[in-house]
Enzyme design. Sequence first.
Site, mmCIF file in Angstrom:
data_model
loop_
_atom_site.group_PDB
_atom_site.id
_atom_site.type_symbol
_atom_site.label_atom_id
_atom_site.label_comp_id
_atom_site.label_asym_id
_atom_site.label_seq_id
_atom_site.Cartn_x
_atom_site.Cartn_y
_atom_site.Cartn_z
ATOM 1 N N CYS A 152 2.962 -4.903 6.818
ATOM 2 C CA CYS A 152 2.662 -4.628 5.416
ATOM 3 C C CYS A 152 3.858 -3.979 4.720
ATOM 4 O O CYS A 152 4.788 -3.500 5.356
ATOM 5 C CB CYS A 152 1.436 -3.726 5.301
ATOM 6 N N HIS B 50 0.823 -1.215 0.000
ATOM 7 C CA HIS B 50 0.000 0.000 0.000
ATOM 8 C C HIS B 50 0.853 1.258 0.000
ATOM 9 O O HIS B 50 2.082 1.206 0.131
ATOM 10 C CB HIS B 50 -0.938 -0.001 1.215
#
Length: 202
Positions: free
Chosen positions: A178, A162
């Site tokens: 992440c 992301h």
Amino acid sequence: MNHEFTRRKLLWIGMTLTASGCVSAPPGLAPRDLVEVDGVTYDRRAQIDPQYRRQRVRYRGAGEPGSIVVNTDDKFLYLVEGDGWATRYGVGVGQAGLSLKGNATVGHKAEWPSWTPTENMMRRKPRLVQYASGVPGGPDNPLGARALYLYRGGKDTMFRVHGTNEPWSIGRAVSSGCVRLLNDDVIDLYNRTPVGTSVVII
């Protein structure tokens, strides 16, 4: 979409970013432009190291053309192009023991994604319960401009590739698992990556 930034809004963004399970470990904001992560203070105004800028490079690593390879040690993500070339992006990755490893697939994509902490995140960090109903997508969201949702066996792993509003974190292992890119870079990757793309994280 017209997003007006104010000093108050930027401060709120910083607090929201520290709440995300995919972003920096809870730093406890220091005054002005400083942020502390695991006892190390970073300057939010710091320029990104040039090696982490997006660039096309010679590539002889793992992955078939069209696949994504994330090297968590070197803090690079490669979009493999074939013929010995790849586009290389600088990334921020999870702290030791928190990153996903192995094979996955892009099972879903989102523009200006919303974010909701997982049950595990809320158990580890009870203060995240206040975000249990989710944080809406937009420039205030810790997942940034785009997100690629990583799946295994048809199921969401809860790990994402992301964007980030914390450019100082690129090239560092500061997140809770992440993989994050600069917003400009994640938009470029998003536009070149269809659902079903193979991802290898090493």
